[in-house]
Design an enzyme around this catalytic site. Structure first.
Site, mmCIF file in Angstrom:
data_model
loop_
_atom_site.group_PDB
_atom_site.id
_atom_site.type_symbol
_atom_site.label_atom_id
_atom_site.label_comp_id
_atom_site.label_asym_id
_atom_site.label_seq_id
_atom_site.Cartn_x
_atom_site.Cartn_y
_atom_site.Cartn_z
ATOM 1 N N THR A 28 31.283 44.510 38.431
ATOM 2 C CA THR A 28 30.053 44.688 37.658
ATOM 3 C C THR A 28 29.385 43.359 37.352
ATOM 4 O O THR A 28 28.282 43.349 36.836
ATOM 5 C CB THR A 28 30.347 45.417 36.337
ATOM 6 O OG1 THR A 28 31.311 44.671 35.589
ATOM 7 C CG2 THR A 28 30.883 46.807 36.610
ATOM 8 N N GLU A 50 44.545 34.519 37.670
ATOM 9 C CA GLU A 50 43.336 34.900 36.937
ATOM 10 C C GLU A 50 43.568 34.849 35.429
ATOM 11 O O GLU A 50 44.417 35.553 34.894
ATOM 12 C CB GLU A 50 42.904 36.303 37.361
ATOM 13 C CG GLU A 50 42.379 36.344 38.777
ATOM 14 C CD GLU A 50 42.132 37.744 39.284
ATOM 15 O OE1 GLU A 50 41.463 37.864 40.328
ATOM 16 O OE2 GLU A 50 42.604 38.703 38.653
ATOM 17 N N THR A 100 45.629 39.963 45.765
ATOM 18 C CA THR A 100 45.088 39.822 47.120
ATOM 19 C C THR A 100 45.304 38.378 47.491
ATOM 20 O O THR A 100 44.873 37.517 46.757
ATOM 21 C CB THR A 100 43.596 40.232 47.070
ATOM 22 O OG1 THR A 100 43.315 41.236 47.937
ATOM 23 C CG2 THR A 100 42.627 39.166 47.185
ATOM 24 N N THR A 120 38.206 34.042 46.832
ATOM 25 C CA THR A 120 37.466 35.126 46.164
ATOM 26 C C THR A 120 37.379 34.794 44.676
ATOM 27 O O THR A 120 36.466 34.096 44.258
ATOM 28 C CB THR A 120 38.119 36.498 46.415
ATOM 29 O OG1 THR A 120 39.511 36.438 46.085
ATOM 30 C CG2 THR A 120 37.946 36.920 47.866
ATOM 31 N N LYS A 179 44.838 31.656 49.788
ATOM 32 C CA LYS A 179 43.960 32.132 48.737
ATOM 33 C C LYS A 179 44.710 33.189 47.944
ATOM 34 O O LYS A 179 45.583 33.881 48.461
ATOM 35 C CB LYS A 179 42.650 32.687 49.290
ATOM 36 C CG LYS A 179 42.742 33.939 50.139
ATOM 37 C CD LYS A 179 42.844 35.252 49.408
ATOM 38 C CE LYS A 179 41.751 35.415 48.378
ATOM 39 N NZ LYS A 179 41.961 36.700 47.614
ATOM 40 N N ASN A 183 39.026 41.040 35.545
ATOM 41 C CA ASN A 183 39.239 42.235 36.356
ATOM 42 C C ASN A 183 38.409 43.424 35.893
ATOM 43 O O ASN A 183 38.056 44.286 36.699
ATOM 44 C CB ASN A 183 40.732 42.577 36.383
ATOM 45 C CG ASN A 183 41.491 41.638 37.291
ATOM 46 O OD1 ASN A 183 41.484 41.792 38.500
ATOM 47 N ND2 ASN A 183 42.111 40.629 36.704
#
Length: 408
Positions: A408, A279, A193, A156, A182, A403
């Site tokens: 968006t 991230e 996740t 993702t 992942k 995040n």
């Protein structure tokens, strides 16, 4: 995140095919057009399967269904990325079951022998029609060489696929363990996740396989954190096709530890890869807690440090604000902790001795360490022989951006 001398290019790892395990992928355009986002895994009849799942009370619909179907000697795993099918109520459960029925109709099997897994945005209904339409292509693509495509299909916000492999011998016969995972954000597994799928050709019963998996998960995925958030969809599956010519691995046999070590190594490598791909991460942090009263206590102290936003932002800023680490140790909940016995290091630099700032510590030495892309925090509690390792990363401006812009 910048690569270090120890950071192998995990994308270059070539996974070994596992006899009796086939994987196929297809594009369903769940979130991105033209990218494979559906994965079908087929286990040969007679395979054993073990799994652990998120402990989040709001577990996703596929987790609920997968838990039920694990008891039915599953033969197929269906994975989709881009949609978590979490927070979707009774419709989500119906959709998860319907996806299993779609696989069963395609392969001529039973729906309760299909385990569904999803990862992606929470709170949106599963695009069931898209997944149904993609399944025939995934089925046609089934191959023992499908690991590389599978590793990419489950991504993702990941920037690269996570893969690991180990080859061992049991009684002179080869056994292989291959795995993919992942995860880059919402990472604080508690399997409890993040998704991981590991397979082996070893001959081993389902009960022992479950024990091996639980032990390995506790030492790997349960010892990492990117942001302290436990996903609704976390799951780790270990499949054994029974196709190796090595003897059966039985409880109490000398072969159990060799197999356990191989599974431990694969899961540890996958867990580290997830943290390195955190991230927005710019630094990889190891936290070693030593001389604790128990392994659980050592892990608790390590996680308390790793979860602290103040500690993580200090690493991002290369700021040797060691008081934040000290405070995290103090609030970890160690009963009757004698702070006069606590020592803390940043790599080779001791910053705390006997519960206070080390006399030889200087801010300049601390800054030198904090500017490195990889840093080890070592904490000695001085109250026992137990130890634990926790892995985390810094918390950067890019993490906030990724995040904030996720939907968006």
């Amino acid at each position: 995140m910048a690569a270090s001398p120890e950071d192998r290019n995990l994308s270059d790892i070539r996974l070994c095919p596992i006899a009796g395990i086939r994987l196929g992928t297809a594009a369903a355009a769940i979130k991105h057009v033209g990218r494979d986002d559906v994965l079908l895994i087929e286990m040969a009849e007679g395979s054993a399967c073990a799994a652990v799942f998120t402990q989040n009370a709001f577990c996703a619909a596929p987790v609920t269904v997968a838990r039920e179907h694990l008891r039915q000697a599953p033969r197929w795993l269906l994975v989709n990325s881009g949609n978590a099918n979490a927070g979707t109520g009774t419709r989500g459960l119906a959709d998860a079951r319907a996806s299993c029925e779609a696989v069963a109709a395609l392969v001529g099997g039973r729906a309760d022998r299909v385990m569904p897994f999803s990862t992606g945005v929470i709170g949106e209904y599963l695009p069931l029609d898209k997944i149904r339409a993609a399944l025939p292509k995934a089925f046609e693509a089934l191959s023992e060489d499908g690991w590389e495509a599978a590793a990419r299909a489950i991504m993702t916000t990941d920037t690269r696929p996570k893969k690991a492999v180990r080859r061992i011998e049991i009684a002179g016969r080869p056994v292989v363990v291959s795995g993919i995972a992942k995860g880059a954000g919402m990472i604080h597994p508690n399997m409890a996740t993040m998704l991981a799928f590991v397979a082996t050709d070893a001959r081993i019963g389902a009960g022992l396989l479950q024990s091996v998996l639980e032990r390995a998960v506790n030492r790997s995925f349960n010892c990492i954190t990117v942001d302290g958030d436990t996903s609704t969809n976390d799951a780790c599956v270990l499949m054994a096709s029974q196709r190796s010519e090595a003897p059966l691995i039985e409880p109490g046999s000398a072969h159990v530890e060799a197999f356990q070590s191989a599974v431990d190594a694969v899961l540890a490598e996958l867990a580290e890869a997830i943290v390195r791909d955190g991230e927005g991460a710019t630094k990889f942090i190891r936290i070693l807690v030593e001389e604790a009263a128990s392994e659980d206590e050592a892990r608790l102290v390590g996680k308390t440090i790793a979860h602290s936003p103040l500690v993580k932002t200090a690493f991002f800023a290369s700021d040797p604000n060691w008081g934040r680490i000290l405070a995290a140790v103090g609030r970890a909940g160690c009963k009757d902790l004698d702070i006069s016995r606590v020592a803390i290091w940043l790599d080779e630099v001791r910053i705390v001795a006997a519960g206070a700032r080390d006399r030889e510590y200087t801010e300049a030495r601390g800054i030198t360490v904090m500017r490195r892309p990889e840093i080890t925090v070592r904490v000695s509690l001085g109250r026992g022989q137990a130890s634990a390792r926790v892995m985390t990363c810094d918390l950067s401006l890019d993490y906030v951006r990724i995040n904030a812009e996720y939907r968006t």
